[in-house]
Enzyme design. Structure first.
Site, PDB file in Angstrom:
ATOM      1  N   ARG A  64       0.861  -1.184   0.000  1.00  0.00           N
ATOM      2  CA  ARG A  64       0.000   0.000   0.000  1.00  0.00           C
ATOM      3  C   ARG A  64       0.893   1.228   0.000  1.00  0.00           C
ATOM      4  O   ARG A  64       2.113   1.125   0.079  1.00  0.00           O
ATOM      5  CB  ARG A  64      -1.004   0.017   1.153  1.00  0.00           C
ATOM      6  CG  ARG A  64      -0.761  -0.882   2.300  1.00  0.00           C
ATOM      7  CD  ARG A  64       0.401  -0.441   3.146  1.00  0.00           C
ATOM      8  NE  ARG A  64       0.258   0.917   3.619  1.00  0.00           N
ATOM      9  CZ  ARG A  64       1.254   1.703   3.920  1.00  0.00           C
ATOM     10  NH1 ARG A  64       2.493   1.300   3.796  1.00  0.00           N
ATOM     11  NH2 ARG A  64       1.048   2.940   4.359  1.00  0.00           N
ATOM     12  N   GLN A  88      -2.092   1.729  10.495  1.00  0.00           N
ATOM     13  CA  GLN A  88      -0.834   1.770   9.742  1.00  0.00           C
ATOM     14  C   GLN A  88       0.277   2.446  10.529  1.00  0.00           C
ATOM     15  O   GLN A  88       1.459   2.141  10.333  1.00  0.00           O
ATOM     16  CB  GLN A  88      -1.029   2.510   8.406  1.00  0.00           C
ATOM     17  CG  GLN A  88      -1.949   1.818   7.420  1.00  0.00           C
ATOM     18  CD  GLN A  88      -3.383   2.295   7.533  1.00  0.00           C
ATOM     19  OE1 GLN A  88      -3.822   2.749   8.595  1.00  0.00           O
ATOM     20  NE2 GLN A  88      -4.122   2.203   6.454  1.00  0.00           N
ATOM     21  N   ASP A 127      -2.566  11.471  -0.249  1.00  0.00           N
ATOM     22  CA  ASP A 127      -2.988  10.657  -1.386  1.00  0.00           C
ATOM     23  C   ASP A 127      -3.327  11.512  -2.597  1.00  0.00           C
ATOM     24  O   ASP A 127      -3.314  11.041  -3.729  1.00  0.00           O
ATOM     25  CB  ASP A 127      -4.193   9.800  -1.005  1.00  0.00           C
ATOM     26  CG  ASP A 127      -3.790   8.763   0.015  1.00  0.00           C
ATOM     27  OD1 ASP A 127      -3.706   9.117   1.206  1.00  0.00           O
ATOM     28  OD2 ASP A 127      -3.516   7.620  -0.377  1.00  0.00           O
TER      29      ASP A 127
END
Lengths: 366, 366
Positions: free
Chosen positions: A56, A211, A252
């Site tokens: 990821r 995360q 992102d």
């Protein structure tokens, strides 16, 4: 970065025993408890790895997609007359494996435009391999440059007092595990640490997928960077207490006006930083800019499975177990991202330099 | 409130088979997966229950302490000449079982001042029993009044549009499980729901102890109130999207200027509410006011075990299992509370009425 003193990358191209191309990567699903390098032997396996988040992080997904595209070119029958169509078909499947990942789309687009120049399958394979390797090396170089620019900010804080420990808060994982090496938000931290500057990182655990608690804490620990895991709820209090010198997060997607989509919860930390005069930085490679979008209101926000909120995986007596955290019959809602308005961002740290939201378009277009 | 249609309280006084006094309560440690009513048969068991958080929540701790004090009076040898000293000694142990709980201190103080009027042990027992029962009933009445006042706020929002669903965000558990009945933050919600007003509650999971995801979700579900569990990171995004009409939280301590200590993370939600013009309410019984403190800077903030961050308990194949979430060698920091500055609080909902921070001293002293 280092794992127990040995330099590593998150992804690299290699040859299988039979000479065929394979891609090595880290299976991040079992981290921090177990870490395995795994071989992805086909474009289909790359797609699964992206879809199921074995890997990821926007830059790493981009690198994996580019390498997956190259694998695709090696999977076509050399006598096929429709090789170009077959490759394009697989490319579209790779593109669809994580629809909100801008870098993935960018990497596939770059491969497709080079594919258009190939006169035959052999040339297509060579072009795709070189492009994939270029994307990988460029990512390393971009992160290194982000680190070099961000280092100056950390250094300035460090110089405020003798023996000053620079306390840096980060959210989610914008570390080397999300890239090929260095990371984006972590690159300045690693470079400061490697230079002997005293840094300490507050690691937001970053629910629901944790995360921060799993990946960021792991990679900082393996490289030897002092850090402390905190619940996502704690960052505001730490800032009120003067225990945070700066925040750095990844992103992102950044729109033309500087509005910044990042892991859910980033916005809350930006508000707290603003309320306590703590500088809030967003680290990004220019590939994360989305020039198509004017403001954050246009960014689609992914909703993920409620299962990620209701269950969590952890280590119990040596094996991974998933436990239910909530009443079984209570629903949960799981947004992947939020948007931090540009006005709460002190500056953007890019491979091209440090800039404010107002300067973003200029520096990115230079 | 109701558990599957049957009204319950969290704590009550009863008699054991041998006629001795016992206190029934809910063991909240296994919730939401299992719920057990347990009998506490001595002041020592009450102390363990408070220390180990079998029960929690400021008002419930106060009620338990008052009942524990009564149990203490029944444990003294009736011929003891130093009965008053013995009771006082146990009372101090109860007071020390959760040092930051204001209600606990208040309940013990109230019992001690009535003990001073008792001429003998028998009278001390009678006085202590009556005071404990008074504290329990007063808490129910106070929460009911908080609910009645807060109901008007929900009703006003509901009246803004036909079939309007009022979306309310809450943090941690300031529900009936934290009180004797009704709850503080939840009392207006239960009263609105019971009146047929359409409400929906966004339940912050409230890491690291997950009181929202486990307790608030459980009690709302059992009473039939529509709700959705969200990660603590999500509330800001929901407010940006216009999906929150109001926030209501409880509090552990409010200072003279209106600064409000509550579960860690409350401050971040107050900032987001402020940024998005969402009204932010604090529900409190007047016993939670700390008139000794001028501002939030004077509130001591409890640091709890890092284990609560690194491990979590959940249900796995029918049994409770604790799993490790982080690298084993990464440290974690676990603040229990944060302080929300009064300027971010729209109003306080008390049993005496609704008021701003500026009006708080007046309404509480009336």
């Amino acid at each position: 970065m280092n794992i127990n003193g040995v330099p590593h990358r998150t992804i690299w191209l290699a040859q299988d025993a039979d000479g065929s191309a394979i891609v090595w990567t880290l299976d991040q699903r079992k981290m921090p408890h177990f870490f395995d390098f795994i071989a992805l032997k086909s474009s289909a396996e790359i797609i699964v790895a992206i879809e199921e988040m074995w890997l990821r992080g926007a830059p790493l997904i981009g690198a994996a997609a580019a390498l997956g595209f190259y694998l695709a070119t090696t999977e076509i029958d050399k006598n096929a007359s429709d090789w170009r169509e077959q490759i394009t078909e697989i490319a579209e499947k790779i593109r669809a494996s994580r629809p909100t990942a801008v870098n993935l789309n960018w990497a596939i687009q770059r491969q497709l435009s080079i594919l258009a120049k190939a006169k035959n399958l052999n040339e297509a394979q060579n072009f795709a391999q070189q492009t994939a390797l270029d994307i990988v090396e460029e990512d390393v170089e971009i992160c290194k440059q982000i680190g070099a620019h961000g280092l100056s900010i950390i250094e300035a804080i460090s110089n405020q007092a003798p023996d000053k420990i620079v306390n840096i808060l980060t959210h989610c994982n914008a570390g080397w595990l999300a890239c090929v090496d260095w990371g984006t938000a972590t690159a300045p931290i690693y470079q400061a640490h490697d230079k002997g500057i005293k840094v300490h990182v507050w690691v937001d655990e970053t629910r629901p997928r944790n995360q921060g608690a799993s990946l960021t804490a792991w990679e900082l620990g393996k490289h030897g960077v002092p850090h402390t895991i905190i619940p996502d709820n704690a960052g505001g209090h730490l800032m009120q207490q003067g225990r945070v010198d700066m925040c750095i997060v990844g992103t992102d997607r950044v729109t033309r006006n500087g509005d910044t989509a990042n892991k859910i919860g980033t916005y809350l930390k930006a508000l707290a930083a603003h309320d306590n005069n703590v500088p809030f930085y967003v680290a990004l490679p220019s590939t994360t800019m989305d020039f198509e979008l004017q403001t954050g209101a246009e960014i689609p926000i992914e909703t993920r499975s409620e299962r990620e909120v209701k269950y969590i995986q952890g280590l119990h007596e040596g094996t991974l177990k998933e436990v239910l955290l909530t009443p079984n019959d209570s629903p949960a809602l799981n947004y992947g991202f939020d948007v931090t308005p540009a006005k709460y961002i002190t500056a953007f740290i890019t491979e091209k330099g440090i800039c404010t939201a107002a300067e973003l378009l200029k520096i990115m277009n230079d």
